[in-house]
Design a protein around this motif. Structure first.
Motif, mmCIF file in Angstrom:
data_model
loop_
_atom_site.group_PDB
_atom_site.id
_atom_site.type_symbol
_atom_site.label_atom_id
_atom_site.label_comp_id
_atom_site.label_asym_id
_atom_site.label_seq_id
_atom_site.Cartn_x
_atom_site.Cartn_y
_atom_site.Cartn_z
ATOM 1 N N LEU A 25 0.824 -1.211 0.000
ATOM 2 C CA LEU A 25 0.000 0.000 0.000
ATOM 3 C C LEU A 25 0.855 1.257 0.000
ATOM 4 N N LEU A 26 2.105 1.133 0.427
ATOM 5 C CA LEU A 26 2.987 2.299 0.420
ATOM 6 C C LEU A 26 3.433 2.637 -0.997
ATOM 7 N N MET A 27 3.777 1.609 -1.770
ATOM 8 C CA MET A 27 4.338 1.842 -3.103
ATOM 9 C C MET A 27 3.265 2.323 -4.070
ATOM 10 N N LEU A 28 3.719 3.016 -5.121
ATOM 11 C CA LEU A 28 2.791 3.370 -6.186
ATOM 12 C C LEU A 28 2.280 2.069 -6.803
ATOM 13 N N PRO A 29 0.980 1.975 -7.103
ATOM 14 C CA PRO A 29 0.428 0.717 -7.630
ATOM 15 C C PRO A 29 0.734 0.540 -9.111
ATOM 16 N N TRP A 30 2.002 0.496 -9.452
ATOM 17 C CA TRP A 30 2.431 0.416 -10.837
ATOM 18 C C TRP A 30 2.828 -1.023 -11.166
ATOM 19 N N THR A 31 2.825 -1.310 -12.480
ATOM 20 C CA THR A 31 3.121 -2.653 -12.962
ATOM 21 C C THR A 31 4.482 -2.670 -13.648
ATOM 22 N N VAL A 32 5.320 -3.606 -13.255
ATOM 23 C CA VAL A 32 6.656 -3.731 -13.861
ATOM 24 C C VAL A 32 6.524 -4.516 -15.166
ATOM 25 N N PHE B 212 12.227 -6.030 -16.502
ATOM 26 C CA PHE B 212 13.026 -6.200 -15.281
ATOM 27 C C PHE B 212 14.206 -7.086 -15.641
ATOM 28 N N ASP B 213 15.302 -6.474 -16.048
ATOM 29 C CA ASP B 213 16.490 -7.273 -16.326
ATOM 30 C C ASP B 213 17.730 -6.397 -16.144
ATOM 31 N N ALA B 214 18.888 -6.957 -16.434
ATOM 32 C CA ALA B 214 20.141 -6.251 -16.153
ATOM 33 C C ALA B 214 20.290 -4.969 -16.966
ATOM 34 N N THR B 215 19.527 -4.836 -18.059
ATOM 35 C CA THR B 215 19.633 -3.609 -18.870
ATOM 36 C C THR B 215 18.740 -2.490 -18.326
ATOM 37 N N GLY B 216 17.893 -2.830 -17.367
ATOM 38 C CA GLY B 216 17.069 -1.785 -16.764
ATOM 39 C C GLY B 216 15.694 -2.281 -16.366
ATOM 40 N N VAL B 217 14.922 -1.364 -15.770
ATOM 41 C CA VAL B 217 13.567 -1.690 -15.312
ATOM 42 C C VAL B 217 12.623 -0.610 -15.832
ATOM 43 N N ARG B 218 11.452 -1.048 -16.305
ATOM 44 C CA ARG B 218 10.416 -0.114 -16.750
ATOM 45 C C ARG B 218 9.108 -0.483 -16.050
ATOM 46 N N SER B 219 8.377 0.552 -15.650
ATOM 47 C CA SER B 219 7.139 0.332 -14.915
ATOM 48 C C SER B 219 6.113 1.344 -15.394
#
Ligand SMILES: CCCCCCCCCCCCCC(=O)SCCNC(=O)CCNC(=O)[C@H](O)C(C)(C)COP(=O)(O)OP(=O)(O)OC[C@H]1O[C@@H](n2cnc3c(N)ncnc32)[C@H](O)[C@@H]1OP(=O)(O)O
Length: 218
Positions: A99-106, A109-116
């Motif tokens: 509930l603390l985090m923004l309710p975003w979807t990843v 998710f890999d070594a080149t970066g993360v997008r959400s």
């Protein structure tokens, strides 16, 4: 859930990942808290949206308060120690079921970066339809943590975090945040990220230094 996120669930002891710092070993929740946990957390967010945006008659507020107190009493006997609850460890749920985090979807998710991707909701509002300025560093910091994790770095903490607010960040509008490791220097991991709207306009950008914890550091 993407294949990359799935791989991030059980990373094993890559590069001594589990031996660094005094930080407890966290495991992703296997079943995202069961069939109704995500539903509960989403209902709680809708409740938070309502709680900050209604102006209801006193009798309605009294009933809502009683029902909220009853719900808290229902859950209270089931508290568990940190690291055992599905909240924050459910990789298949928006905001990992926290509930603390923004309710975003990843979605990467890999070594080149993360997008959400996701939206800032009514309960994240600061004023005049814009997200509260304090919610952006939360989004960036959590992303930086995930980027560090996806890159395979040992448990690290944020030493500094800088956010440039380039434009107003609107609530209830689909947005994307993405970032990557720029440079590694011993214990130091330097990361940058951008928050953008659907047209690719940069609303904010950020950079951070994540420091690998030394043995025993909390
Ligand atoms: C279940 C699966 C989940 C998977 C997803 C997980 C996602 C989770 C996401 C959650 C994510 C949430 C993440 C969070 O929110 S972590 C919570 C927020 N962060 C903290 O609470 C950190 C508090 N601070 C500390 O603990 C210490 O200060 C640390 C450990 C960071 C460093 O203290 P330590 O005594 O160990 O280090 P040092 O002071 O010798 O410094 C070492 C080097 O670093 C350089 N330096 C230090 N500070 C700065 C600075 N500000 N700017 C520039 N440089 C700095 C320093 O000059 C030196 O450089 P050099 O002289 O060696 O060249």
């Amino acid at each position: 859930m993407s294949e990359q996120v799935e791989r991030g669930r059980g990373r094993g002891d890559v590069d001594g990942y589990e031996k660094h710092g005094g930080f407890p070993v966290y495991r992703a929740a296997e079943d995202d808290g069961g069939p109704d946990f995500g539903r509960l957390i989403e209902a709680m967010r809708v409740l938070q949206d309502a709680a900050v945006s209604v102006s209801a008659p006193a009798d309605v507020v009294r009933q809502a308060a009683e029902q909220a107190e009853a719900l808290a009493a229902l859950l209270e006997p089931h508290r568990v120690p940190e690291g055992q609850q599905p909240g924050g460890r459910s990789m298949g749920l928006p905001g990992r079921g926290s509930l603390l985090m923004l309710p975003w979807t990843v979605d990467k998710f890999d070594a080149t970066g993360v997008r959400s991707t996701g939206v800032f909701r009514r309960f994240h509002m600061g004023g005049n339809g814009a997200a509260h300025g304090g919610t952006l560093p939360l989004l960036f910091d959590d992303l930086f943590g995930m980027i560090t994790h996806a890159y395979g770095r040992p448990i690290s903490r944020t030493a500094y975090l800088h956010v440039n607010y380039r434009k107003i960040t609107p609530i209830d509008t689909p947005l994307v945040i993405e970032g990557q490791v720029d440079r590694v220097d011993g214990r130091k991991t330097f990361i940058t990220a951008k928050l953008m709207d659907a047209e690719g306009t940069v609303l904010a950008d950020g950079e951070a230094l994540m420091l690998v914890l030394l043995p025993g550091q909390p």
